[in-house]
Design an enzyme around this catalytic site. Structure first.
Site, PDB file in Angstrom:
ATOM      1  N   ASP A  29       0.848  -1.194   0.000  1.00  0.00           N
ATOM      2  CA  ASP A  29       0.000   0.000   0.000  1.00  0.00           C
ATOM      3  C   ASP A  29       0.888   1.251   0.000  1.00  0.00           C
ATOM      4  OD1 ASP A  29      -0.755   0.378   3.568  1.00  0.00           O
ATOM      5  OD2 ASP A  29       1.000  -0.464   2.569  1.00  0.00           O
ATOM      6  N   ASP A  58       6.916   1.313   1.740  1.00  0.00           N
ATOM      7  CA  ASP A  58       6.629   0.309   0.707  1.00  0.00           C
ATOM      8  C   ASP A  58       7.524   0.542  -0.514  1.00  0.00           C
ATOM      9  OD1 ASP A  58       4.081   1.158   2.228  1.00  0.00           O
ATOM     10  OD2 ASP A  58       3.520  -0.820   1.470  1.00  0.00           O
ATOM     11  N   GLN A 117       6.984  11.148  11.064  1.00  0.00           N
ATOM     12  CA  GLN A 117       7.263  10.156  12.122  1.00  0.00           C
ATOM     13  C   GLN A 117       7.693  10.847  13.414  1.00  0.00           C
ATOM     14  OE1 GLN A 117       6.369   6.776  11.409  1.00  0.00           O
ATOM     15  NE2 GLN A 117       5.552   8.158   9.875  1.00  0.00           N
ATOM     16  N   HIS A 127       9.564   0.303   7.973  1.00  0.00           N
ATOM     17  CA  HIS A 127       8.857  -0.898   8.429  1.00  0.00           C
ATOM     18  C   HIS A 127       8.951  -2.034   7.387  1.00  0.00           C
ATOM     19  CE1 HIS A 127       6.809   1.544  11.523  1.00  0.00           C
ATOM     20  NE2 HIS A 127       6.479   2.401  10.566  1.00  0.00           N
TER      21      HIS A 127
HETATM   22  O1  RIB Z   1       2.460   0.044  10.712  1.00  0.00           O
HETATM   23  C1  RIB Z   1       3.380   0.167   9.650  1.00  0.00           C
HETATM   24  C2  RIB Z   1       2.760  -0.266   8.358  1.00  0.00           C
HETATM   25  O2  RIB Z   1       1.666   0.572   8.042  1.00  0.00           O
HETATM   26  C3  RIB Z   1       3.715  -0.136   7.148  1.00  0.00           C
HETATM   27  O3  RIB Z   1       3.428  -1.160   6.234  1.00  0.00           O
HETATM   28  C4  RIB Z   1       3.366   1.195   6.556  1.00  0.00           C
HETATM   29  O4  RIB Z   1       3.610   1.239   5.141  1.00  0.00           O
HETATM   30  C5  RIB Z   1       1.894   1.217   6.814  1.00  0.00           C
HETATM   31  O5  RIB Z   1       1.275   0.464   5.777  1.00  0.00           O
HETATM   32 CA    CA Z   2       2.967  -0.653   3.891  1.00  0.00          CA
END
Ligand code: RIB
Ligand code: CA
Length: 318
Positions: A11, A16, A226, A238
């Site tokens: 997403d 990503d 962030q 992440h």
């Molecule tokens: O909580 C982190 C996740 O949520 C990651 O995949 C970020 O891209 C969002 O989708």
């Molecule tokens: Ca993601």
């Protein structure tokens, strides 16, 4: 040596984007599928196509999928990525379109074509994974493994208990974690402290490479959100954490244990309940029937080395 085969279900999403670019350099990225999550399906699809064009990855197909979760209301967009889902850099609109196939069908057909070899990497809500497993039960045996960015062995981010990807489609996550498919999970306990700081962003800019400049702009925006929203010190990477271990196996340590998804908790819906009690001996047998291990959960990471390895990969793009 043949490269490991992977499909990323995502997403996009700043992190990503980095996961896609990393995988494409080190693995056989057979395709990208886009799902609701950080933003609308239209925007995550646009952002996925932008990512592939940024990396000059014209050979990698992108299939769009579901705009909503299976059986719950949408939890709304992930504001940390801005109104477009990929704010922070001026990038051209994508020149190509997604392929005709639906994401779920693309996942099934790719797994069928590569039985036993395909790694499936959901790094957004797991709507497509659950649908694919229901639509084609043989997928369970066709997949090598599912590597998830989601959940947490400690706290959530969407709620104190629930991480965003799990919260985005709780029933889908439940279906995946109960499916019996070999699973790996990297959660917020690792990813909240893993990512790019100002120094990394300066290194991107100093490279003089066009792609790195765009990524630096994106990371600067994301680092800002962030810090502002969570008081974090890095642009949290992440998603790539779910992929790095296939390339650099010693950067993340996993524990094989039980992970169950809370679907009914008034306060804890969307929690990944990870059994970290390390039950031994008789207690283990007594407890085992209720918490049989179903997942390799990330419990430690060499976060700085991981960020350096990902940065080095990003700097290979022109
Ligand atoms: O909580 C982190 C996740 O949520 C990651 O995949 C970020 O891209 C969002 O989708
Ligand atoms: Ca993601």
């Amino acid at each position: 040596m043949t490269r490991q085969k992977i499909v990323i279900d995502c997403d996009p999403g700043h992190d990503d984007l980095v996961a896609i670019l990393f995988a494409a350099r080190h693995m056989d990225l057979l395709g990208v599928t886009t799902v609701h999550g950080n933003n609308s399906l239209a925007n995550t699809t646009r952002n996925g196509l932008i990512t592939l064009e940024l990396g000059k990855l014209d050979h990698v197909p992108l299939a769009a999928g579901c705009a909503e979760p299976l059986a719950q209301a949408s939890i709304g967009i992930g504001e940390g990525h801005g109104a477009s889902g990929l704010d922070g850099a001026s990038v051209p609109e994508p020149s190509r379109k997604p392929i005709e196939a639906h994401a779920v069908d693309f996942i099934i057909e790719t797994a069928r074509a590569h039985k036993g070899e395909l790694i499936l990497a959901p790094i957004g809500p797991q709507t497509h994974i659950a649908m694919a497993l229901k639509r084609e039960p043989r997928l369970k045996s066709w997949l090598r493994e599912i590597t998830i960015m989601g959940g947490s062995t400690t706290t959530g981010n969407f709620t104190p208990a629930a991480e965003f990807n799990i919260a985005g489609d709780v029933e889908a996550a439940w279906a995946v974690f109960e499916s019996g498919v070999p699973l790996r999970m990297v959660g917020l306990n690792i990813t909240r402290v893993t990512g790019f700081d100002e120094g990394d962003i300066a290194r991107m800019r100093a490279s003089g490479k066009a792609a790195a400049r765009v990524i630096a702009d994106l990371m600067e925006f994301y680092l800002g959100t962030q810090k502002a929203r969570y008081g974090l010190k890095v642009a949290t990477m992440h998603d790539v954490c779910a992929i790095v271990p296939y390339v650099y196996p010693d950067l993340i340590t996993y524990l094989h244990t039980s992970v169950r998804i809370e679907t009914a908790g008034a306060l804890t819906r969307g929690m990944t309940l990870c059994d970290l009690r390390h039950p031994k001996g008789a207690q283990a047998e007594h407890l085992r029937h209720r918490t049989a291990p179903n997942c390799h959960v990330a419990i430690e990471a060499r976060s700085r080395a991981l960020a350096d390895a990902v940065l080095a990969t990003l700097l290979t793009y022109d």
